[in-house]
Structure formats: structure tokens, C-alpha cells
Scaffold this active site. Structure first.
Site, PDB file in Angstrom:
ATOM      1  N   LYS A 146      -9.113  -3.195  -5.667  1.00 59.04           N
ATOM      2  CA  LYS A 146      -9.538  -2.142  -4.506  1.00 59.04           C
ATOM      3  C   LYS A 146      -8.418  -1.307  -4.050  1.00 59.04           C
ATOM      4  CE  LYS A 146     -10.158  -1.582  -0.101  1.00 59.04           C
ATOM      5  NZ  LYS A 146      -9.611  -0.316  -0.075  1.00 59.04           N
ATOM      6  N   SER A 173      -0.541  -3.266   5.982  1.00 56.95           N
ATOM      7  CA  SER A 173      -0.116  -3.440   7.216  1.00 56.95           C
ATOM      8  C   SER A 173      -0.072  -4.804   7.699  1.00 56.95           C
ATOM      9  CB  SER A 173      -0.549  -2.640   8.196  1.00 56.95           C
ATOM     10  OG  SER A 173      -2.092  -2.919   8.330  1.00 56.95           O
ATOM     11  N   VAL A 174       0.576  -5.065   8.601  1.00 60.99           N
ATOM     12  CA  VAL A 174       0.530  -6.447   9.178  1.00 60.99           C
ATOM     13  C   VAL A 174      -0.577  -6.790  10.057  1.00 60.99           C
ATOM     14  CG1 VAL A 174       1.696  -8.167  10.975  1.00 60.99           C
ATOM     15  CG2 VAL A 174       3.068  -6.777   9.312  1.00 60.99           C
ATOM     16  N   PRO A 175      -1.258  -5.862  10.778  1.00 63.40           N
ATOM     17  CA  PRO A 175      -2.494  -6.313  11.295  1.00 63.40           C
ATOM     18  C   PRO A 175      -3.605  -6.637  10.254  1.00 63.40           C
ATOM     19  CG  PRO A 175      -1.682  -4.375  12.537  1.00 63.40           C
ATOM     20  CD  PRO A 175      -0.939  -4.670  11.257  1.00 63.40           C
ATOM     21  N   GLU A 222       1.943  -8.837   0.992  1.00 62.92           N
ATOM     22  CA  GLU A 222       3.132  -7.891   1.059  1.00 62.92           C
ATOM     23  C   GLU A 222       2.683  -6.947   2.103  1.00 62.92           C
ATOM     24  OE1 GLU A 222       5.667  -8.406  -0.533  1.00 62.92           O
ATOM     25  OE2 GLU A 222       5.119  -9.693  -2.178  1.00 62.92           O
ATOM     26  N   ALA A 253      -2.273  -0.436  -0.737  1.00 64.17           N
ATOM     27  CA  ALA A 253      -1.980   0.549   0.094  1.00 64.17           C
ATOM     28  C   ALA A 253      -1.884   1.832  -0.516  1.00 64.17           C
ATOM     29  CB  ALA A 253      -0.569   0.108   0.866  1.00 64.17           C
ATOM     30  N   TRP A 254      -1.533   2.861   0.105  1.00 67.90           N
ATOM     31  CA  TRP A 254      -1.552   4.249  -0.457  1.00 67.90           C
ATOM     32  C   TRP A 254      -0.241   4.758  -0.813  1.00 67.90           C
ATOM     33  CZ3 TRP A 254       1.696   6.269   3.014  1.00 67.90           C
ATOM     34  CH2 TRP A 254       1.616   6.002   4.314  1.00 67.90           C
ATOM     35  N   ASN A 255       0.705   4.038  -0.797  1.00 67.14           N
ATOM     36  CA  ASN A 255       2.068   4.615  -1.172  1.00 67.14           C
ATOM     37  C   ASN A 255       2.526   4.577  -2.610  1.00 67.14           C
ATOM     38  OD1 ASN A 255       2.489   1.885  -0.883  1.00 67.14           O
ATOM     39  ND2 ASN A 255       4.323   2.115   0.387  1.00 67.14           N
ATOM     40  N   GLU A 271       6.135 -11.103  -5.122  1.00 63.58           N
ATOM     41  CA  GLU A 271       5.610 -10.305  -6.228  1.00 63.58           C
ATOM     42  C   GLU A 271       6.767 -10.239  -7.168  1.00 63.58           C
ATOM     43  OE1 GLU A 271       3.497  -6.690  -4.336  1.00 63.58           O
ATOM     44  OE2 GLU A 271       1.932  -7.782  -5.320  1.00 63.58           O
ATOM     45  N   ASP A 316      -2.518  12.233  -6.054  1.00 64.89           N
ATOM     46  CA  ASP A 316      -3.002  11.183  -5.103  1.00 64.89           C
ATOM     47  C   ASP A 316      -2.230  10.877  -3.830  1.00 64.89           C
ATOM     48  OD1 ASP A 316      -5.314   9.372  -5.322  1.00 64.89           O
ATOM     49  OD2 ASP A 316      -4.355   7.854  -6.443  1.00 64.89           O
ATOM     50  N   GLY A 363       5.129 -11.247   5.281  1.00 69.70           N
ATOM     51  CA  GLY A 363       4.439 -11.431   4.401  1.00 69.70           C
ATOM     52  C   GLY A 363       4.475 -13.081   3.878  1.00 69.70           C
ATOM     53  N   CYS A 411       7.530   0.330   2.518  1.00 65.49           N
ATOM     54  CA  CYS A 411       7.313  -0.895   3.410  1.00 65.49           C
ATOM     55  C   CYS A 411       8.923  -1.400   3.541  1.00 65.49           C
ATOM     56  CB  CYS A 411       6.629  -1.783   2.916  1.00 65.49           C
ATOM     57  SG  CYS A 411       6.897  -2.242   0.858  1.00 65.49           S
TER      58      CYS A 411
HETATM   59  P1  NDP Z   1      -3.738  -1.052   5.825  1.00 59.59           P
HETATM   60  O1  NDP Z   1      -3.234  -2.360   6.165  1.00 59.59           O
HETATM   61  O2  NDP Z   1      -4.293  -0.089   6.589  1.00 59.59           O
HETATM   62  O3  NDP Z   1      -4.710  -1.261   4.226  1.00 59.59           O
HETATM   63  C1  NDP Z   1      -4.079  -1.749   3.241  1.00 59.59           C
HETATM   64  C2  NDP Z   1      -5.412  -2.103   2.321  1.00 59.59           C
HETATM   65  O4  NDP Z   1      -6.206  -2.852   2.963  1.00 59.59           O
HETATM   66  C3  NDP Z   1      -6.401  -0.889   2.279  1.00 59.59           C
HETATM   67  O5  NDP Z   1      -6.790  -0.811   0.847  1.00 59.59           O
HETATM   68  C4  NDP Z   1      -7.337  -1.134   3.181  1.00 59.59           C
HETATM   69  O6  NDP Z   1      -8.544  -0.108   2.944  1.00 59.59           O
HETATM   70  C5  NDP Z   1      -7.442  -2.317   2.978  1.00 59.59           C
HETATM   71  N1  NDP Z   1      -8.288  -3.237   4.063  1.00 59.59           N
HETATM   72  C6  NDP Z   1      -8.383  -2.785   5.477  1.00 59.59           C
HETATM   73  N2  NDP Z   1      -8.962  -3.556   6.258  1.00 59.59           N
HETATM   74  C7  NDP Z   1      -9.252  -4.651   5.634  1.00 59.59           C
HETATM   75  C8  NDP Z   1     -10.158  -5.813   5.571  1.00 59.59           C
HETATM   76  N3  NDP Z   1     -10.469  -6.157   6.884  1.00 59.59           N
HETATM   77  N4  NDP Z   1     -10.302  -6.545   4.539  1.00 59.59           N
HETATM   78  C9  NDP Z   1      -9.774  -6.270   3.471  1.00 59.59           C
HETATM   79  N5  NDP Z   1      -9.158  -5.196   3.138  1.00 59.59           N
HETATM   80  C10 NDP Z   1      -8.804  -4.387   4.170  1.00 59.59           C
HETATM   81  O7  NDP Z   1      -2.450  -0.069   4.989  1.00 59.59           O
HETATM   82  P2  NDP Z   1      -2.035   1.246   4.445  1.00 59.59           P
HETATM   83  O8  NDP Z   1      -2.967   1.430   3.399  1.00 59.59           O
HETATM   84  O9  NDP Z   1      -2.170   2.276   5.818  1.00 59.59           O
HETATM   85  O10 NDP Z   1      -0.507   1.054   3.960  1.00 59.59           O
HETATM   86  C11 NDP Z   1       0.548   0.981   5.064  1.00 59.59           C
HETATM   87  C12 NDP Z   1       1.002  -0.468   5.087  1.00 59.59           C
HETATM   88  O11 NDP Z   1       1.400  -0.878   3.974  1.00 59.59           O
HETATM   89  C13 NDP Z   1       2.457  -0.247   5.834  1.00 59.59           C
HETATM   90  O12 NDP Z   1       2.249  -1.274   6.933  1.00 59.59           O
HETATM   91  C14 NDP Z   1       3.535  -1.027   4.831  1.00 59.59           C
HETATM   92  O13 NDP Z   1       4.413  -1.336   5.330  1.00 59.59           O
HETATM   93  C15 NDP Z   1       2.617  -1.625   4.021  1.00 59.59           C
HETATM   94  N6  NDP Z   1       3.185  -1.813   2.581  1.00 59.59           N
HETATM   95  C16 NDP Z   1       3.763  -3.041   2.387  1.00 59.59           C
HETATM   96  C17 NDP Z   1       4.465  -2.941   1.141  1.00 59.59           C
HETATM   97  C18 NDP Z   1       4.918  -4.347   0.700  1.00 59.59           C
HETATM   98  O14 NDP Z   1       5.125  -4.536  -0.581  1.00 59.59           O
HETATM   99  N7  NDP Z   1       5.302  -5.264   1.626  1.00 59.59           N
HETATM  100  C19 NDP Z   1       4.417  -2.070   0.086  1.00 59.59           C
HETATM  101  C20 NDP Z   1       3.658  -0.766   0.622  1.00 59.59           C
HETATM  102  C21 NDP Z   1       2.906  -0.944   1.807  1.00 59.59           C
HETATM  103  P3  NDP Z   1      -8.590   1.214   3.386  1.00 59.59           P
HETATM  104  O15 NDP Z   1      -7.192   1.695   3.886  1.00 59.59           O
HETATM  105  O16 NDP Z   1      -9.109   2.049   2.412  1.00 59.59           O
HETATM  106  O17 NDP Z   1      -9.544   1.137   4.688  1.00 59.59           O
END
Ligand code: NDP
Length: 485
Positions: A177, A230-232, A251, A152-154, A459, A95, A455, A285
Site C-alpha cells: 500500500k 512516522s514514529v506514531p 523504518e 511513505a510518500w518521499n 532493510e 508523484d 525502528g 528520514c
Molecule cells: P505516515 O506515518 O503518516 O504514513 C506512513 C504510511 O502508513 C502511509 O502509507 C499511511 O497511509 C500508512 N498508515 C497510516 N496510519 C496507518 C495505520 N493505522 N495502519 C496502517 N497503515 C497506516 O508517514 P508519512 O507518509 O507522512 O511519511 C513521513 C514519515 O516517514 C516521516 O516520519 C519519515 O521519517 C518516515 N520515513 C522513514 C524512512 C525510513 O526508512 N526510516 C524513510 C522515509 C520516511 P496514508 O498516509 O495514506 O494515510
């Protein structure tokens, strides 16, 4: 022939695999080879509806079970995960691309820890009795209802369990999801929960991109949203959840400081910096990506760091000797390579790495930049890849101010033999998850989460229970009711 990673169907709803091929196909690419190993389909509105209505209906009965009964199911699921650790780890590697050396000890095992820990707590969730003379108030700790988890994917297995286990322990149901990049592992978590005795519909998985996440977050039946991302994305999801006055846990990302004083044990500090930058190829993260090193030991630290980073073994992630895997996708690799070029252009000194590895798959060499200054892009933005920035400092006061000069606040670490200083520095750092003479440990017993833009909520640990439950208070009058008229 179908690849072994191909799931039976895309979604898991009401205790079974469900397919709807009308949804947009999502290819699953193995990052170590670039080969497509599976396909799932994004949830259609009909699938989203099915998942939400199922989870809504299942929650009430689940919450009526005793906490001990719910906990027994979660603990059974933990046992199954541990028994199947090898297969689950291989799937996690397919994965994400992370090396088996890591997935064998950090993914299904961490998920099992969460199921076991929250399974253990489930029977102990009680309210309190507040005496008021003859009258009294009692409180009840109740489930929130229907929760949405977005990953997220990690860490696809770990994130599903870190959200699912406390949610279910408190009597909630969940629709989860996964990231579209890593859709496989959460399905196994759902399957195992059913096998362990969870009622159908209590934990459901639907695939899809942000659009599906958005549909889940805005549905009026949903009571809580827990996002790792991510933050955005966090800002968007938090705002959407606020519209419906829903509970949230966010998170999010970080740009965490790791501060190394010149009295630190150099090898331990180098080990901390490696764990805090190169584990999971830097896709963590909480990574300590701004490594502040006091000037007295700077060159010694860099020499030892370069030497040990040279020992990383890049290669087939399924070979347990491999200690460093590829980036999760080609896109993520290109983003990280872009940051490396920025680092070079802005004048940072490249110590090691600095380019794509000469092999198949999305590998980037573990990269260290020295002489990084606070204003450089690589010191300000989250890279989410194997790029360590080493910055110099002179005094404690200076380094604390510089460490805090960021919108993020997820983690922070300090290496020093002076324990008074260690505690003082940690006390002054704006971060949620901190380390002294260590980095990136995340036991389920400890709260995990960030402050500032990193955040909201926590958790793991008993803190997570607070974020997946609410308190009802009940005033009980023993005498007559006095009224003005
Ligand atoms: P994203 O923010 O791109 O996506 C996170 C999840 O949110 C994905 O499943 C994504 O779907 C979904 N998503 C995107 N847009 C929306 C929306 N408008 N409404 C609802 N869901 C949405 O992060 P990444 O997957 O790229 O992961 C990397 C980020 O995660 C890094 O910034 C990292 O720091 C953070 N992270 C934080 C952790 C923590 O515990 N603090 C741990 C691990 C990662 P899809 O991608 O399928 O479009």
C-alpha cells in the site's frame, strides 16, 4: 485530456489493473503547480480481500520455484526499470514533486539496484548442516508467507522495491500500500514485475489511507508487515502486528546528528550538511538535521554554508537544471512553515531562507538556523522539510551525550580528519545507519535502519533476507529411539 500520469486503474491485483470506483477518490496533486493530475480510489473491503486472497494463493507456487528462477525474474525487472528510467523518473517527479535531476539517479535506479541485488542473492539462500555425531540437524531458510508493505510518500518507487525485492527473493508474496499522497509509482513496479515474468498475484498494489493499511495489518493471513513511516504510525502498526504475532520491519523517523569537528575539511562538511538536509527538499528520514559544529570553525562553516545554499536552483522540477523542488503537499508545506516560525520565536538565528518561495507550488526556501539550542522545538522534533539546525559544541564528550539525547536513533555522521576520533565517536552514537566524512549514502549492499524509536529490523543488504525469511531446523536420528517407557 487525460494527464499522462493517470494510471489505467487504481490497484494492481493478480497481474492486472483493477478498479472499484466505490472507493473514496484520492486526488493526485502535482506539488510544483498544485494542479490535480490524476485520481485513484481507495481500496474497498472487496478490493482488500481480493488482493490478500490472491497473494495468499500465489505465494506457495512462487516459493516452490528455485531461488535462481525467482532471482532471474527480479533481475529482468531491474533491467526493464533501467531501460525505462527516464519515464519512471518523470512519473516519480509527478508523484512527489522531486526534481528530475534527483529522480533520474535516485529512484527507479535505486529500485533497480534492489531488484538486481536481491535477485542475485535469491539462489544462494540455504540452510546449514550441523553434525551431532551420527545424528545431525539441518536447517532450511523458508519464506514467511504473505507480507504487507506500507510506504511513505518521499520515495514511492524505492520503498516499493526495497520491500518487494527481498520479500520476493525469499519466496514471499506481497500486498503493497503506497502512501495516499504518492499512489502512482508502485503500480509501475507491479506492472514491470509481471512483464519480467513474475507469476500473477505475487506482488499486488492497493491504494488507500491508514484505514486500508490497518485492514491489511490486522488480517490473520498476513505473516509480516514492513512499514516506512512516522514514529506514531509505527507504534500503532507495530502494536496491531503484535496482536497477530506477525514479523515486522519498522523504518521510521529521525532527528539525526551530524557532528563536524574543527579539523574537518569545511567544504566536504558543508557538502555533507547540504546532502543531509536539502536533498529531496529535506523529506528524507535519515537526514542529519541537528548539525553540531565545533566552535572554532562555526562562523567559517556558516558563511560557506549560506553561500552554497544560495546556489540552490528552485524551479520547474522537470527542468534538469532545477536542484531543489517543492514540499510534497500543501499540508506538509504548512507544517514545515510552522516549524520555521517556531524556530524564529524560540530565538534561533536565521542564516538563510525562512519562508515560502515566491512562486507557484509548495516551495520553501532552504533554511538554516544557527545558535540553536538542544531544548528548541526545531532541535527536538522531526520536521521533514528543508530546515537545518546548527548547534555549537566544545568537546567530543559533550557532543556525543547531546547527540544521543533523543528518542530517535536512525542515522548519525561525523566529519573529522582524525580517524581514531571518527571511529570512537561513531562507536558511541546511538544510531543504526552512520557515516564518516559523508552523509546519506544508501547503497543496497549496506544495512539500513534505526535503533530506539526510529525502528526495528533492517532493510537492504543480507540483513534484509533475515527479516523476510525464517529458519526451520530438522533433527535427524540415524539410530533407534530410546524412551523411558
Ligand atoms: P505516515 O506515518 O503518516 O504514513 C506512513 C504510511 O502508513 C502511509 O502509507 C499511511 O497511509 C500508512 N498508515 C497510516 N496510519 C496507518 C495505520 N493505522 N495502519 C496502517 N497503515 C497506516 O508517514 P508519512 O507518509 O507522512 O511519511 C513521513 C514519515 O516517514 C516521516 O516520519 C519519515 O521519517 C518516515 N520515513 C522513514 C524512512 C525510513 O526508512 N526510516 C524513510 C522515509 C520516511 P496514508 O498516509 O495514506 O494515510
Amino acid at each position: 485530456m487525460t494527464h499522462p500520469a493517470q494510471p489505467k486503474a487504481s490497484h494492481f491485483i493478480n497481474g492486472e489493473y483493477v478498479e472499484d470506483t466505490a472507493g473514496t477518490p484520492i486526488p493526485v496533486i502535482y506539488a510544483a503547480t498544485g494542479e490535480q493530475i490524476a485520481t485513484v480510489h481507495a481500496a474497498t473491503p472487496a478490493i482488500v480481500e481480493q488482493a490478500l486472497s490472491t497473494a495468499k494463493a500465489a505465494q506457495k507456487e512462487w516459493a516452490k520455484m528455485t531461488g535462481t528462477e525467482r532471482g532471474r525474474i527480479l533481475r529482468r525487472a531491474a533491467d526493464i526499470m533501467r531501460e525505462r528510467n527516464h519515464d519512471l523518473s518523470v512519473l516519480e517527479t509527478y508523484d512527489t514533486g522531486k526534481p528530475l535531476q534527483e529522480t533520474l539517479v535516485a529512484d527507479a535506479t535505486s529500485g533497480a539496484d534492489a531488484l538486481e541485488y536481491f535477485g542475485g542473492l535469491a539462489g544462494s539462500l540455504t540452510g546449514e548442516h550441523i553434525p551431532l555425531g551420527e545424528d545431525w540437524v539441518y536447517t532450511m531458510r523458508e519464506a514467511l508467507g504473505l507480507c504487507v508493505g506500507i510506504g511513505a510518500w518521499n520515495y514511492p518507487t524505492q520503498i516499493a522495491c526495497w520491500k518487494g525485492a527481498p520479500a520476493l527473493a525469499c519466496g514471499n508474496s506481497m500486498v503493497f500500500k503506497p502512501s495516499e499522497t504518492t499512489p502512482l509509482c508502485a503500480l509501475k513496479v507491479a506492472e514491470i514485475l509481471i512483464e519480467a515474468g513474475a507469476p500473477a498475484g505475487v506482488f499486488n498494489v492497493v491504494q488507500g489511507m491508514g484505514e486500508v493499511g490497518g485492514a491489511l495489518v490486522t488480517d490473520p493471513r498476513v505473516d509480516k508487515v514492513s512499514l516506512t513511516g512516522s514514529v506514531p504510525t509505527g507504534k500503532k502498526v507495530y502494536a496491531a502486528a503484535a496482536e497477530g504475532m506477525k514479523h515486522v520491519t519498522m523504518e521510521l523517523g529521525g532527528k539525526s546528528p551530524l557532528i563536524i569537528f574543527d579539523d574537518a575539511d569545511i567544504d566536504n562538511a558543508v557538502g555533507g550538511a547540504i546532502n543531509g538536509n536539502f536533498y529531496s527538499s529535506g523529506q528524507v528520514c535519515s537526514n542529519g538535521t541537528r548539525v553540531f559544529v565545533q566552535k572554532g570553525i562555526k562562523e567559517k562553516f556558516l558563511a560557506r554554508l549560506a553561500e552554497r545554499t544560495g546556489n540552490a536552483i528552485l524551479g520547474d522540477p522537470m527542468d534538469e537544471a532545477t536542484s531543489f523542488g517543492p514540499m510534497v503537499t500543501e499540508n506538509q508545506m504548512n507544517i514545515v512553515l510552522g516549524y520555521i516560525e517556531k524556530g524564529k520565536e524560540e530565538g534561533a538565528r536565521l542564516i538563510c531562507g525562512g519562508k515560502r518561495a515566491d512562486m507557484d507550488g509548495y516551495f520553501i526556501e532552504p533554511t538554516v538556523f544557527a545558535d540553536v539550542t538542544d531544548d528548541m522545538t526545531i532541535a527536538r522534533e522531526e520536521i521533514f522539510g528543508p530546515v537545518m539546525s546548527v548547534l555549537d559544541f566544545d568537546t567530543e564528550e559533550e557532543v556525543v551525550a547531546r547527540a544521543n539525547d533523543t528518542e530517535f536513533g536512525l542515522s548519525a555522521g561525523v566529519f573529522t580528519k582524525d580517524f581514531t576520533r571518527a571511529h570512537r565517536v561513531i562507536g558511541n552514537l546511538e544510531a543504526g545507519s552512520c557515516f564518516i566524512n559523508s552523509y546519506n549514502d544508501a547503497p543496497v549492499e549496506a544495512p539500513f535502519g534505526g535503533v530506539k524509536a526510529s525502528g526495528v529490523g533492517r532493510e537492504n543488504s543480507k540483513e534484509a533476507i533475515k527479516h523476510f525469511s525464517q529458519v526451520k531446523s530438522v533433527y535427524v536420528r540415524m539410530g533407534d529411539v530410546e524412551a523411558a517407557f
